[in-house]
Each structure stands twice: as C-alpha cells, then as structure tokens.
Design an enzyme around this catalytic site. Sequence first.
Site, short mmCIF file in Angstrom:
data_model
loop_
_atom_site.label_atom_id
_atom_site.label_comp_id
_atom_site.label_asym_id
_atom_site.label_seq_id
_atom_site.Cartn_x
_atom_site.Cartn_y
_atom_site.Cartn_z
N LEU A 157 5.90 -10.74 -26.09
CA LEU A 157 4.97 -9.64 -26.36
C LEU A 157 5.31 -8.42 -25.50
O LEU A 157 4.50 -7.51 -25.35
CB LEU A 157 3.52 -10.07 -26.09
CG LEU A 157 3.07 -11.34 -26.83
CD1 LEU A 157 1.64 -11.69 -26.45
CD2 LEU A 157 3.21 -11.16 -28.34
N TYR A 200 9.05 -19.58 -10.23
CA TYR A 200 7.65 -19.26 -10.51
C TYR A 200 6.70 -19.83 -9.45
O TYR A 200 5.53 -19.45 -9.41
CB TYR A 200 7.23 -19.79 -11.88
CG TYR A 200 8.06 -19.34 -13.05
CD1 TYR A 200 8.92 -18.24 -12.95
CD2 TYR A 200 8.00 -20.01 -14.26
CE1 TYR A 200 9.70 -17.84 -14.03
CE2 TYR A 200 8.77 -19.62 -15.34
CZ TYR A 200 9.62 -18.54 -15.22
OH TYR A 200 10.39 -18.16 -16.30
#
Length: 266
Positions: free
Chosen positions: A181, A42
């Site tokens: 999600l 990341y």
Amino acid sequence: MPPIDLGLGLGTSGLDDPAECTESVVTALEAGYRHVDTAQMYDNEAAVGEGIAAADVDREEVVVATKVHPTNLAPEDARETAYESLDRLGLDRVDLLYVHWPTKAYDPETTLPVFDELREEGVTDHVAVSNFTPDLLREAREILESPIAAHQVECHPRFQQPELRKLAAEFDHHLVGYSPLARGDLLDDPTLAAIAERRGTSTAVVALAWALARDVVPIPKSTGDHVTENLAALEVDLSADDLAEIDGLTGGERRIDPDDAAWNRA
C-alpha cells in the site's frame, strides 16, 4: 510451480509493540491468513511466535518467514542467528528463511552456502532472498544448491517491478511484495479510489487485489480491523479494464530506498 504455496500474508515490519504485534498475528491467523512474515531486523520475532502459539490454528498450516539481518550474513553469524531466530519464535523450523538485504556482511560465495546448510539441517524448509537486483538474483541462483522459493521486494501499483515479476515467472519462484500500500500513500490514490467505488470496496483492497491478480504475494502490515478487512482482496474480482487501468499508472517511486541498497550501488 514454486516449491511452496504462498497466499496473502501478514507483514509485521513496524509492529514494535509486542502486545499489539501478538494480537495482530492471532487475529490474522484466526481470520484466515496462513502466511506470517517477520525478520531479525524487526525485533519482534518473539511477539510473532507468541501469536502463532496462541492462535487456534495448527502450526503446520502456517507459512512462517523470517530474515537474517544484513549485519549477520557472515557465515558463522548467519548460522548462529538463524538458530536464535528459532528460539525467539519458539519454533523448531521456519518455512522460509531470507537473506534480508544483500548488503553489509553479505558475500554471495560465503553467505549463500550457509543457507543451503541451514536448509539441510532443518532450520528452514526453503531458502529465499529479499531486495536483490536482477543480476544479484541470477548470481544467487548459480551459487545456491537450494531453489530460491521467494524473492521479497517493494511492489505496489505505483511501483510495479515488471522486470522482477517477469524473472519470478521465468525462475519459478514467488515474488512477495512488501509495502503493498506504499506505506499508506495509495489509500488516497484517485485511480484506485475510483475503481474501489465501482467495486464497492476500499482502495487498500483494490491495491492488494491487483497484486494477487499479477502473481505478487502482498504482505500488508495491519492492525485492528484492517487485518480482516484486507482479506476481502481474496474475493474481489477486478476486471480486465480495472487491471489495465492500474497497470498504466505512472509516476511512482520506491518508499523503501536505503543509500546502500544494491540498486543504488554503481
């Protein structure tokens, strides 16, 4: 019980702006989160570490997880870069150290013993894996001396991972769900929206509450007001009918599906 307690976490994949990442971590911890997830991949471990240091929360109360990049999984690279991760985070240890993907330089017979050694050396309290297939998960359990504390995979109401959830219960580790999600695709899901309307909450909160009810630890990436809004999932009590309706959802697919992922290899 699994060897570590995990609750709803803050995912940081995609939080590329250092200031925004740090702010999100501070907001999350001071709002009540106690689980922060990052990775070498990341490129934000330093920003995450700054957020942990700046938050008015005792470090010992926070579960900090990072992951070794798949190109760094050769033994000496894994060892060197794990220590580099600590330096970037500004910590003397992490709570969870993951094999991020069983690809690239990953070789179970040589990679996994290094994770045992890093645990013995105090770099990490617990060893974990991510994006493993059931067969690779079983293989890792045979090779590792350390218990696997967590297995992190994509998991959400439209991609429910029933086999890996079952194995998590059988093997007594946490299943940590990233993209809970579905990268925002669930926010307009009509089934979740109908349940959310009945419960007076949002579709995002319903999706996260489903995960928690199904013993999945969700780690949504969030910024701004969404960081605190997602905590409402801890208070939502979905009914048996709500859960059954979500369990019956079909037609979903992975949102994270690289060509070299283990499940795509013959």
